[in-house]
Motif scaffolding. Structure first.
Motif, PDB file in Angstrom:
ATOM      1  N   VAL A  36       3.430  -3.932   8.232  1.00  0.00           N
ATOM      2  CA  VAL A  36       2.835  -3.022   7.248  1.00  0.00           C
ATOM      3  C   VAL A  36       3.221  -3.484   5.845  1.00  0.00           C
ATOM      4  CG1 VAL A  36       2.820  -0.648   6.376  1.00  0.00           C
ATOM      5  CG2 VAL A  36       2.906  -1.075   8.844  1.00  0.00           C
ATOM      6  N   ILE A  87       8.459   8.074  10.151  1.00  0.00           N
ATOM      7  CA  ILE A  87       7.915   7.257   9.063  1.00  0.00           C
ATOM      8  C   ILE A  87       7.254   6.006   9.625  1.00  0.00           C
ATOM      9  CG2 ILE A  87       8.494   5.896   7.016  1.00  0.00           C
ATOM     10  CD1 ILE A  87      10.735   7.973   6.487  1.00  0.00           C
ATOM     11  N   PHE A 108       4.557  -2.445   2.790  1.00  0.00           N
ATOM     12  CA  PHE A 108       5.273  -1.326   2.187  1.00  0.00           C
ATOM     13  C   PHE A 108       6.342  -1.858   1.234  1.00  0.00           C
ATOM     14  CE2 PHE A 108       8.039  -2.465   5.664  1.00  0.00           C
ATOM     15  CZ  PHE A 108       9.313  -2.204   5.184  1.00  0.00           C
ATOM     16  N   VAL A 152       5.471   7.752   0.167  1.00  0.00           N
ATOM     17  CA  VAL A 152       6.144   8.229   1.374  1.00  0.00           C
ATOM     18  C   VAL A 152       7.525   8.685   0.927  1.00  0.00           C
ATOM     19  CG1 VAL A 152       6.985   7.627   3.681  1.00  0.00           C
ATOM     20  CG2 VAL A 152       4.871   6.583   2.797  1.00  0.00           C
ATOM     21  N   GLN A 162       0.831  -1.200   0.000  1.00  0.00           N
ATOM     22  CA  GLN A 162       0.000   0.000   0.000  1.00  0.00           C
ATOM     23  C   GLN A 162       0.867   1.253   0.000  1.00  0.00           C
ATOM     24  OE1 GLN A 162      -2.975  -1.700   3.319  1.00  0.00           O
ATOM     25  NE2 GLN A 162      -3.443   0.382   2.732  1.00  0.00           N
ATOM     26  N   TYR A 163       2.014   1.176   0.684  1.00  0.00           N
ATOM     27  CA  TYR A 163       2.854   2.350   0.927  1.00  0.00           C
ATOM     28  C   TYR A 163       4.194   2.168   0.221  1.00  0.00           C
ATOM     29  CZ  TYR A 163      -0.783   3.012   4.321  1.00  0.00           C
ATOM     30  OH  TYR A 163      -2.013   3.156   4.896  1.00  0.00           O
ATOM     31  N   TYR A 174      -1.864   2.664   8.113  1.00  0.00           N
ATOM     32  CA  TYR A 174      -2.123   1.277   7.719  1.00  0.00           C
ATOM     33  C   TYR A 174      -3.161   0.633   8.631  1.00  0.00           C
ATOM     34  CZ  TYR A 174      -1.225  -3.661   6.703  1.00  0.00           C
ATOM     35  OH  TYR A 174      -1.352  -4.979   6.360  1.00  0.00           O
ATOM     36  N   CYS A 222       3.864   7.206  11.353  1.00  0.00           N
ATOM     37  CA  CYS A 222       2.821   7.707  10.456  1.00  0.00           C
ATOM     38  C   CYS A 222       2.279   6.610   9.542  1.00  0.00           C
ATOM     39  CB  CYS A 222       3.358   8.870   9.623  1.00  0.00           C
ATOM     40  SG  CYS A 222       3.687  10.370  10.575  1.00  0.00           S
ATOM     41  N   VAL A 223       3.168   5.840   8.945  1.00  0.00           N
ATOM     42  CA  VAL A 223       2.733   4.815   8.008  1.00  0.00           C
ATOM     43  C   VAL A 223       1.972   3.702   8.725  1.00  0.00           C
ATOM     44  CG1 VAL A 223       3.499   3.072   6.357  1.00  0.00           C
ATOM     45  CG2 VAL A 223       4.551   5.337   6.348  1.00  0.00           C
ATOM     46  N   SER A 224       2.471   3.247   9.849  1.00  0.00           N
ATOM     47  CA  SER A 224       1.782   2.161  10.564  1.00  0.00           C
ATOM     48  C   SER A 224       0.418   2.614  11.081  1.00  0.00           C
ATOM     49  CB  SER A 224       2.635   1.647  11.731  1.00  0.00           C
ATOM     50  OG  SER A 224       2.798   2.630  12.734  1.00  0.00           O
ATOM     51  N   ILE A 241       7.923   3.642  -0.337  1.00  0.00           N
ATOM     52  CA  ILE A 241       9.002   4.497   0.155  1.00  0.00           C
ATOM     53  C   ILE A 241       9.829   4.968  -1.040  1.00  0.00           C
ATOM     54  CG2 ILE A 241      10.961   4.685   1.731  1.00  0.00           C
ATOM     55  CD1 ILE A 241       8.423   3.930   3.209  1.00  0.00           C
TER      56      ILE A 241
END
Length: 304
Positions: free
Chosen positions: A77, A289, A79, A114, A31-32, A297, A292-294, A34
């Motif tokens: 996550v 990072i 990513f 991200v 989904q994310y 998610y 925010c990302v977790s 980097i």
């Protein structure tokens, strides 16, 4: 590095040996995404932001992955680290073009970018492709100069002015700002940009959070940019332009968790200059990072 991604602008990507968090999953399932953007040409004080993506990746492999906000581990996550956009040695206009192309391709596949800068000018290239209606900017500065230095229209100190004038985004909210010229402050006031100073945050953070929630209520597409100089230099000394009396990490988390939701279209973290400290700022950037990302998610996996 695995290269199970393929899109039109992928030839601008440099593959790295070490991935973020030391893990590489499936691009298809991620989904994310980097993305390192090691651009540094318009810096006017302390150089070194071009090294930030690699230093932040290094830090991410050497700190624990448990995340405070989400109560989960970052390795859970979905990513993928695609590497760095090749922007070294090119003029600002070309760098912004390449950044925009990569972000457009990533968003076309419904993935969340991200971005790890690099100087703050990279935000223009990202936002140009995402087209949000609101920007939430964590920054000691306003970056609203028309030119800085003289004749430089596109740079780290003019980026928000160009985003407003060129892209027509007029809902700009600053958090932690405390250092700006008369010209910038007058421009921001005239245009109705909201500024939550670090002094106000230190005095009454609950009010700030409530006010911010009200301001974001009608927004549909948000973008977040975190300039590491928003933090006090005692917390993040390795930045391009440090300013005393910044915010702390606790206040940052309390604010950001009230901003992060399904309306967020992407975020960047910029202006880490790792050569000016012993690794503290890179560790903090990596942790931001993670958090925010977790958090995003986990929210995406929670019904309702």
């Amino acid at each position: 590095m695995s290269t199970d991604f393929k899109f039109g602008s992928s030839f601008f990507i440099n593959k790295l040996y070490k991935e973020f968090c030391g893990i590489q999953k499936s691009y298809k399932e991620a989904q994310y995404i980097i993305i390192g953007i090691p651009y540094e040409t318009t810096v006017t004080y302390r150089p070194g932001t071009k090294f930030a993506p690699s230093y932040i990746r290094e830090a991410s492999t050497n700190i624990e992955t448990y995340c405070i906000l989400s109560k989960m581990y970052f390795e859970d996550v979905e990513f993928y680290d695609i590497g760095d956009i090749d922007v070294n040695g090119v003029k600002i206009e070309e760098a912004l073009r390449r950044i925009s192309m990569v972000i457009e391709d990533i968003k076309r596949e419904n993935k969340f970018p991200v971005c790890i800068g690099g100087e703050h000018s990279i935000t223009y290239g990202i936002v140009r492709s995402i087209k949000p209606d609101t920007l939430v900017i964590f920054d000691a500065h306003l970056d609203l100069r028309d030119e800085y230095p003289i004749t430089i229209k596109y740079g780290h100190a003019t980026v928000m002015r160009r985003i407003y004038e060129d892209l027509g985004i007029d809902n700009i909210i600053y958090i932690g700002s405390r250092a700006f010229s008369k010209e910038e402050f007058n421009f921001a006031t005239k245009k109705g940009f909201k500024i939550f100073s670090s002094d106000e945050i230190n005095e009454n953070i609950k009010y700030i959070i409530d006010e911010l929630s009200d301001l974001l209520n009608k927004s549909k597409r948000l973008y977040i940019s975190v300039d590491m100089d928003v933090f006090d230099p005692s917390v993040a000394p390795g930045v391009g332009t440090p300013e005393p009396y910044g915010i702390n990490f606790k206040d940052f988390l309390n604010i950001i968790k009230n901003v992060l939701d399904k309306r967020i279209e992407g975020f960047d973290i910029v202006e880490t200059s790792p050569l000016f400290d012993n690794g503290i700022s890179s560790v903090l950037a990596a942790k931001i990072i993670f958090e925010c990302v977790s958090f995003l998610y986990k929210k995406s996996k929670t019904k309702g």
